[in-house]
Design a protein around this motif. Structure first.
Motif, PDB file in Angstrom:
ATOM      1  N   MET A   1       0.817  -1.190   0.000  1.00 35.96           N
ATOM      2  CA  MET A   1       0.000   0.000   0.000  1.00 35.96           C
ATOM      3  C   MET A   1       0.863   1.259   0.000  1.00 35.96           C
ATOM      4  O   MET A   1       0.477   2.276  -0.543  1.00 35.96           O
ATOM      5  CB  MET A   1      -0.924  -0.038   1.225  1.00 35.96           C
ATOM      6  N   SER A   2       2.036   1.192   0.577  1.00 33.38           N
ATOM      7  CA  SER A   2       2.888   2.377   0.646  1.00 33.38           C
ATOM      8  C   SER A   2       3.386   2.793  -0.735  1.00 33.38           C
ATOM      9  O   SER A   2       3.604   3.970  -0.977  1.00 33.38           O
ATOM     10  CB  SER A   2       4.055   2.146   1.592  1.00 33.38           C
ATOM     11  N   TRP A   3       3.579   1.824  -1.640  1.00 31.93           N
ATOM     12  CA  TRP A   3       4.014   2.181  -2.990  1.00 31.93           C
ATOM     13  C   TRP A   3       2.934   2.958  -3.719  1.00 31.93           C
ATOM     14  O   TRP A   3       3.215   3.844  -4.514  1.00 31.93           O
ATOM     15  CB  TRP A   3       4.421   0.943  -3.783  1.00 31.93           C
ATOM     16  N   LEU A   4       1.667   2.665  -3.441  1.00 35.75           N
ATOM     17  CA  LEU A   4       0.564   3.383  -4.058  1.00 35.75           C
ATOM     18  C   LEU A   4       0.523   4.827  -3.561  1.00 35.75           C
ATOM     19  O   LEU A   4       0.350   5.760  -4.349  1.00 35.75           O
ATOM     20  CB  LEU A   4      -0.758   2.679  -3.755  1.00 35.75           C
ATOM     21  N   LYS A   5       0.729   5.005  -2.266  1.00 37.69           N
ATOM     22  CA  LYS A   5       0.755   6.352  -1.700  1.00 37.69           C
ATOM     23  C   LYS A   5       1.932   7.145  -2.258  1.00 37.69           C
ATOM     24  O   LYS A   5       1.791   8.320  -2.600  1.00 37.69           O
ATOM     25  CB  LYS A   5       0.831   6.281  -0.175  1.00 37.69           C
ATOM     26  N   LYS A   6       3.078   6.489  -2.378  1.00 36.37           N
ATOM     27  CA  LYS A   6       4.266   7.153  -2.923  1.00 36.37           C
ATOM     28  C   LYS A   6       4.036   7.554  -4.384  1.00 36.37           C
ATOM     29  O   LYS A   6       4.360   8.673  -4.791  1.00 36.37           O
ATOM     30  CB  LYS A   6       5.482   6.241  -2.808  1.00 36.37           C
ATOM     31  N   ALA A   7       3.445   6.651  -5.164  1.00 42.76           N
ATOM     32  CA  ALA A   7       3.162   6.953  -6.571  1.00 42.76           C
ATOM     33  C   ALA A   7       2.168   8.110  -6.681  1.00 42.76           C
ATOM     34  O   ALA A   7       2.304   8.980  -7.551  1.00 42.76           O
ATOM     35  CB  ALA A   7       2.615   5.709  -7.266  1.00 42.76           C
ATOM     36  N   TRP A   8       1.158   8.134  -5.817  1.00 46.24           N
ATOM     37  CA  TRP A   8       0.165   9.208  -5.828  1.00 46.24           C
ATOM     38  C   TRP A   8       0.816  10.546  -5.481  1.00 46.24           C
ATOM     39  O   TRP A   8       0.523  11.566  -6.113  1.00 46.24           O
ATOM     40  CB  TRP A   8      -0.972   8.885  -4.867  1.00 46.24           C
ATOM     41  N   MET A   9       1.676  10.569  -4.515  1.00 41.62           N
ATOM     42  CA  MET A   9       2.359  11.800  -4.116  1.00 41.62           C
ATOM     43  C   MET A   9       3.285  12.296  -5.234  1.00 41.62           C
ATOM     44  O   MET A   9       3.360  13.499  -5.480  1.00 41.62           O
ATOM     45  CB  MET A   9       3.139  11.594  -2.817  1.00 41.62           C
ATOM     46  N   GLU A  10       3.952  11.381  -5.925  1.00 49.40           N
ATOM     47  CA  GLU A  10       4.798  11.780  -7.052  1.00 49.40           C
ATOM     48  C   GLU A  10       3.944  12.364  -8.181  1.00 49.40           C
ATOM     49  O   GLU A  10       4.328  13.335  -8.820  1.00 49.40           O
ATOM     50  CB  GLU A  10       5.607  10.584  -7.555  1.00 49.40           C
ATOM     51  N   PHE A  11       2.796  11.760  -8.407  1.00 53.79           N
ATOM     52  CA  PHE A  11       1.894  12.254  -9.444  1.00 53.79           C
ATOM     53  C   PHE A  11       1.418  13.669  -9.112  1.00 53.79           C
ATOM     54  O   PHE A  11       1.367  14.544  -9.982  1.00 53.79           O
ATOM     55  CB  PHE A  11       0.694  11.319  -9.587  1.00 53.79           C
ATOM     56  N   LEU A  12       1.075  13.917  -7.862  1.00 53.20           N
ATOM     57  CA  LEU A  12       0.595  15.236  -7.451  1.00 53.20           C
ATOM     58  C   LEU A  12       1.686  16.299  -7.518  1.00 53.20           C
ATOM     59  O   LEU A  12       1.404  17.465  -7.792  1.00 53.20           O
ATOM     60  CB  LEU A  12       0.015  15.173  -6.037  1.00 53.20           C
ATOM     61  N   SER A  13       2.923  15.905  -7.285  1.00 48.70           N
ATOM     62  CA  SER A  13       4.006  16.889  -7.284  1.00 48.70           C
ATOM     63  C   SER A  13       4.595  17.119  -8.674  1.00 48.70           C
ATOM     64  O   SER A  13       5.352  18.058  -8.869  1.00 48.70           O
ATOM     65  CB  SER A  13       5.109  16.462  -6.326  1.00 48.70           C
ATOM     66  N   ASP A  14       4.221  16.300  -9.652  1.00 48.30           N
ATOM     67  CA  ASP A  14       4.728  16.442 -11.019  1.00 48.30           C
ATOM     68  C   ASP A  14       4.063  17.650 -11.682  1.00 48.30           C
ATOM     69  O   ASP A  14       2.850  17.743 -11.747  1.00 48.30           O
ATOM     70  CB  ASP A  14       4.441  15.172 -11.822  1.00 48.30           C
ATOM     71  N   GLU A  15       4.867  18.588 -12.178  1.00 46.05           N
ATOM     72  CA  GLU A  15       4.339  19.808 -12.784  1.00 46.05           C
ATOM     73  C   GLU A  15       4.650  19.891 -14.271  1.00 46.05           C
ATOM     74  O   GLU A  15       4.582  20.956 -14.864  1.00 46.05           O
ATOM     75  CB  GLU A  15       4.912  21.030 -12.069  1.00 46.05           C
ATOM     76  N   SER A  16       4.953  18.788 -14.910  1.00 46.32           N
ATOM     77  CA  SER A  16       5.343  18.823 -16.312  1.00 46.32           C
ATOM     78  C   SER A  16       4.190  19.221 -17.230  1.00 46.32           C
ATOM     79  O   SER A  16       4.408  19.751 -18.303  1.00 46.32           O
ATOM     80  CB  SER A  16       5.901  17.467 -16.746  1.00 46.32           C
ATOM     81  N   GLY A  17       2.954  18.981 -16.839  1.00 50.00           N
ATOM     82  CA  GLY A  17       1.810  19.320 -17.678  1.00 50.00           C
ATOM     83  C   GLY A  17       1.253  20.697 -17.434  1.00 50.00           C
ATOM     84  O   GLY A  17       0.272  21.101 -18.054  1.00 50.00           O
ATOM     85  N   MET A  18       1.821  21.457 -16.549  1.00 49.49           N
ATOM     86  CA  MET A  18       1.275  22.764 -16.206  1.00 49.49           C
ATOM     87  C   MET A  18       1.322  23.725 -17.390  1.00 49.49           C
ATOM     88  O   MET A  18       0.448  24.543 -17.556  1.00 49.49           O
ATOM     89  CB  MET A  18       2.009  23.365 -15.009  1.00 49.49           C
ATOM     90  N   GLY A  19       2.313  23.647 -18.246  1.00 51.63           N
ATOM     91  CA  GLY A  19       2.396  24.532 -19.391  1.00 51.63           C
ATOM     92  C   GLY A  19       1.219  24.337 -20.336  1.00 51.63           C
ATOM     93  O   GLY A  19       0.668  25.298 -20.863  1.00 51.63           O
ATOM     94  N   VAL A  20       0.817  23.104 -20.532  1.00 57.84           N
ATOM     95  CA  VAL A  20      -0.308  22.807 -21.413  1.00 57.84           C
ATOM     96  C   VAL A  20      -1.592  23.387 -20.842  1.00 57.84           C
ATOM     97  O   VAL A  20      -2.391  23.994 -21.566  1.00 57.84           O
ATOM     98  CB  VAL A  20      -0.434  21.275 -21.610  1.00 57.84           C
ATOM     99  N   VAL A  21      -1.794  23.232 -19.555  1.00 51.42           N
ATOM    100  CA  VAL A  21      -3.003  23.759 -18.915  1.00 51.42           C
ATOM    101  C   VAL A  21      -3.045  25.278 -19.043  1.00 51.42           C
ATOM    102  O   VAL A  21      -4.088  25.857 -19.340  1.00 51.42           O
ATOM    103  CB  VAL A  21      -3.055  23.331 -17.429  1.00 51.42           C
ATOM    104  N   GLU A  22      -1.935  25.923 -18.848  1.00 53.62           N
ATOM    105  CA  GLU A  22      -1.889  27.379 -18.946  1.00 53.62           C
ATOM    106  C   GLU A  22      -2.199  27.850 -20.357  1.00 53.62           C
ATOM    107  O   GLU A  22      -2.950  28.809 -20.553  1.00 53.62           O
ATOM    108  CB  GLU A  22      -0.520  27.890 -18.508  1.00 53.62           C
ATOM    109  N   VAL A  23      -1.650  27.169 -21.354  1.00 48.85           N
ATOM    110  CA  VAL A  23      -1.918  27.542 -22.746  1.00 48.85           C
ATOM    111  C   VAL A  23      -3.397  27.353 -23.070  1.00 48.85           C
ATOM    112  O   VAL A  23      -4.020  28.203 -23.710  1.00 48.85           O
ATOM    113  CB  VAL A  23      -1.029  26.723 -23.712  1.00 48.85           C
ATOM    114  N   ILE A  24      -3.974  26.256 -22.624  1.00 46.51           N
ATOM    115  CA  ILE A  24      -5.402  26.008 -22.873  1.00 46.51           C
ATOM    116  C   ILE A  24      -6.253  27.083 -22.211  1.00 46.51           C
ATOM    117  O   ILE A  24      -7.218  27.576 -22.812  1.00 46.51           O
ATOM    118  CB  ILE A  24      -5.791  24.603 -22.387  1.00 46.51           C
TER     119      ILE A  24
END
Length: 60
Positions: A1-24
């Protein structure tokens, strides 16, 4: 279960898609402004073309 929490936290902290959202969001705001001010923009463009045509007739 801890790997799922770790993966979720990494997903939330990833900001690579923010540029696309801003352009849209910028595109959505521009489209909304065009829709709101459609009549004024049309009148402005028509007046500019009339002025260009009248001045072009003076040259020729």
């Amino acid at each position: 279960m801890s790997w799922l929490k770790k993966a979720w936290m990494e997903f939330l902290s990833d900001e690579s898609g923010m540029g696309v959202v801003e352009v849209i969001l910028i595109i959505v705001v521009l489209i909304a402004m065009v829709i709101i001010f459609k009549e004024q923009i049309t009148n402005l463009v028509n007046n500019i073309w009339k002025s260009i045509n009248q001045n072009a007739k003076k040259i020729y």
